[in-house]
Design an enzyme around this catalytic site. Structure first.
Site, PDB file in Angstrom:
ATOM      1  N   LYS A  88      -2.991   3.733   1.764  1.00  0.00           N
ATOM      2  CA  LYS A  88      -4.122   2.992   1.199  1.00  0.00           C
ATOM      3  C   LYS A  88      -5.453   3.707   1.432  1.00  0.00           C
ATOM      4  O   LYS A  88      -6.376   3.585   0.628  1.00  0.00           O
ATOM      5  CB  LYS A  88      -4.163   1.582   1.781  1.00  0.00           C
ATOM      6  CG  LYS A  88      -2.917   0.759   1.406  1.00  0.00           C
ATOM      7  CD  LYS A  88      -3.284  -0.445   0.626  1.00  0.00           C
ATOM      8  CE  LYS A  88      -2.124  -1.163  -0.038  1.00  0.00           C
ATOM      9  NZ  LYS A  88      -0.887  -1.332   0.733  1.00  0.00           N
ATOM     10  N   GLU A 110      -9.664  -7.287  -2.342  1.00  0.00           N
ATOM     11  CA  GLU A 110      -8.674  -8.335  -2.112  1.00  0.00           C
ATOM     12  C   GLU A 110      -7.639  -7.761  -1.151  1.00  0.00           C
ATOM     13  O   GLU A 110      -7.456  -6.554  -1.093  1.00  0.00           O
ATOM     14  CB  GLU A 110      -7.988  -8.722  -3.431  1.00  0.00           C
ATOM     15  CG  GLU A 110      -6.879  -7.767  -3.895  1.00  0.00           C
ATOM     16  CD  GLU A 110      -7.373  -6.386  -4.312  1.00  0.00           C
ATOM     17  OE1 GLU A 110      -8.557  -6.254  -4.653  1.00  0.00           O
ATOM     18  OE2 GLU A 110      -6.565  -5.427  -4.276  1.00  0.00           O
ATOM     19  N   SER A 371       5.614   5.237   2.768  1.00  0.00           N
ATOM     20  CA  SER A 371       4.241   4.820   2.461  1.00  0.00           C
ATOM     21  C   SER A 371       3.439   4.357   3.668  1.00  0.00           C
ATOM     22  O   SER A 371       2.205   4.409   3.650  1.00  0.00           O
ATOM     23  CB  SER A 371       4.269   3.716   1.399  1.00  0.00           C
ATOM     24  OG  SER A 371       5.081   2.639   1.834  1.00  0.00           O
TER      25      SER A 371
HETATM   26  C1  LIG Z   1       0.302  -1.923   0.206  1.00  0.00           C
HETATM   27  C2  LIG Z   1       1.507  -1.166   0.582  1.00  0.00           C
HETATM   28  C3  LIG Z   1       2.525  -0.869  -0.348  1.00  0.00           C
HETATM   29  C4  LIG Z   1       2.544  -1.375  -1.765  1.00  0.00           C
HETATM   30  O1  LIG Z   1       1.495  -0.949  -2.564  1.00  0.00           O
HETATM   31  P1  LIG Z   1       1.682   0.096  -3.750  1.00  0.00           P
HETATM   32  O2  LIG Z   1       0.413  -0.043  -4.518  1.00  0.00           O
HETATM   33  O3  LIG Z   1       2.895  -0.288  -4.534  1.00  0.00           O
HETATM   34  O4  LIG Z   1       1.831   1.430  -3.135  1.00  0.00           O
HETATM   35  C5  LIG Z   1       3.583  -0.088   0.067  1.00  0.00           C
HETATM   36  N1  LIG Z   1       3.675   0.367   1.330  1.00  0.00           N
HETATM   37  C6  LIG Z   1       2.722   0.098   2.262  1.00  0.00           C
HETATM   38  C7  LIG Z   1       2.887   0.635   3.632  1.00  0.00           C
HETATM   39  C8  LIG Z   1       1.610  -0.675   1.927  1.00  0.00           C
HETATM   40  O5  LIG Z   1       0.682  -0.947   2.847  1.00  0.00           O
END
Ligand SMILES: *Cc1c(COP(=O)(O)O)cnc(C)c1O
Length: 385
Positions: A88, A110, A371
């Site tokens: 993020k 948000e 992620s």
């Molecule tokens: C917010 C989040 C996601 C999902 O968001 P995308 O916009 O689909 O990438 C995935 N993994 C983590 C660790 C997150 O914080």
């Protein structure tokens, strides 16, 4: 994956379905972004923030023990090692820098689980901006630690008491609030959703994941390109950024959704939060609630570019259950010493299943974006041990 066609369209999806005052504000964001993205000075400043503050580039880690067990060669793009614990930060640093360039003094955001809110509050503090974060009252109870982190960083957290009191309602409330303050505030959307230019702009800010991974694969793999590229999909920003780096290669692209929040795999066309895309809805077109063990995937739709990629057949979208994701998280912890975010564990759960049922051929190479890290999910995971 280039620019959207006229008026922010990805094929039939996308667009700018918003009240007139927001359409004007979106035009200003688009003009500012186009100009900034073509300016080497802006790109250089962002690259420096990503290096000095966010810890980029993140490594590409071979998952050696797990690969041996699965019979495929799995590489992990380590967004869990980025500052604030997920991808993020890539997006918010870009948007915060853009907001400052536009002369805005405040970010509006948000947040669901609080990850985007924490990242936005972090970027605001770094660049001397104010931050106002809208968060469903229910999510504030569930994610008290992130509420405290945002306040520690100087952000104002506004409880949202409408509807299901979760992410969908927080997004609606943030957009409503922006209407009155577009002159001094920038709305920092957290994924590749919302009205044009957000789906395109956020993907460009997340492209750094795919670009780095592509170069790292070129150095690491004999073939230069992995057979498969995999990422989890909530709104779809980490997947869009990852896919962008491999769009012009033969790699097979797979987005993994939560079984109860499968906007891309099972949604139908509709309009929500300013964009025409795929959403979970009933026969009357009412958006139906999403559910996932991973708060970051708990959104009833998907960004318009994913809807388009699905339509083209360029990417496929699959689902895994809460239990599969939790099992994958524990398995990664015990084979590789990495506790993943439950969102990321969805992508891994599919890799594990697909290696088992032959969908991934023995010996094939898989580049998976991890992620985020799992610290935020410990209270959920400890129930399962
Ligand atoms: C917010 C989040 C996601 C999902 O968001 P995308 O916009 O689909 O990438 C995935 N993994 C983590 C660790 C997150 O914080």
């Amino acid at each position: 994956m280039g620019e959207p066609r006229a008026r922010g369209r990805f094929g039939e999806y996308g667009g700018r379905y918003a009240p007139e005052s927001l359409v004007e504000a979106c035009r200003e964001v688009e003009a500012a972004f186009r100009e900034a993205w073509a300016d080497p000075g802006f790109r250089g400043a962002l690259a420096e923030l990503l290096t000095l503050h966010a810890g980029r580039p993140t490594p590409l880690t071979p998952a050696r023990r797990l690969s041996q067990e699965l019979g495929v060669r799995l590489y992990l793009k380590r967004e869990d090692l980025a500052h604030t614990g997920s991808h993020k930060i890539n997006n918010v640093l870009g948007q915060a820098l853009l907001a400052a360039r536009m002369g805005r003094r405040r970010l509006i955001a948000e947040t669901g689980a609080g990850q985007h809110g924490v990242a936005a509050a972090t970027a605001a503090a770094l660049l001397g901006l104010e931050a106002t974060v809208f968060m469903g009252e229910r999510d504030m109870e569930r994610q008290a630690l992130n509420v405290f982190r945002m306040r520690m960083l100087g952000a104002e957290v506004v409880p949202v008491t409408t509807g299901s009191r979760t992410l969908k309602d927080a997004t609606s409330e943030a957009m409503r609030h922006w209407v009155g303050v577009t002159g001094d505030s920038h709305y920092c959307v957290g994924s590749v959703v919302g009205p044009d230019p957000y789906p395109w702009m956020v993907r460009e800010f997340q492209r750094v994941i795919g670009d780095e991974a592509r170069a790292q694969c070129a150095a690491e793999l004999r073939t230069g390109v992995p057979d498969h590229v995999v990422a989890c999909v909530g709104g779809g920003s980490n997947a869009a950024g990852t896919f962008a780096g491999f769009a012009d290669t033969p790699a097979r692209l797979t987005g993994v959704e939560a079984e109860g929040a499968a906007g891309a795999a099972r949604g139908r066309p509709g309009v929500l939060h300013g964009s025409h895309s795929l959403f979970l809805q009933d026969d009357d077109g009412q958006i139906t609630p999403a559910h996932s063990i991973a708060a970051g995937l708990d959104y009833p739709g998907v960004g318009p570019e994913h809807a388009h990629l699905r339509g083209l057949g360029r990417a496929r979208y699959v689902t895994v259950t809460d239990d599969e994701a939790a099992g994958a998280a524990i398995r990664l912890a015990r084979t590789e010493g990495i506790v993943p975010a439950l969102e990321s564990a969805h992508a891994l759960a599919w890799v594990i299943r697909a290696a088992g049922d032959g969908e991934l051929a023995a010996g094939s190479t898989v580049m998976m974006t991890l992620s985020g890290r799992g610290d935020k999910d410990i209270s959920t995971l400890k129930e399962l041990l």
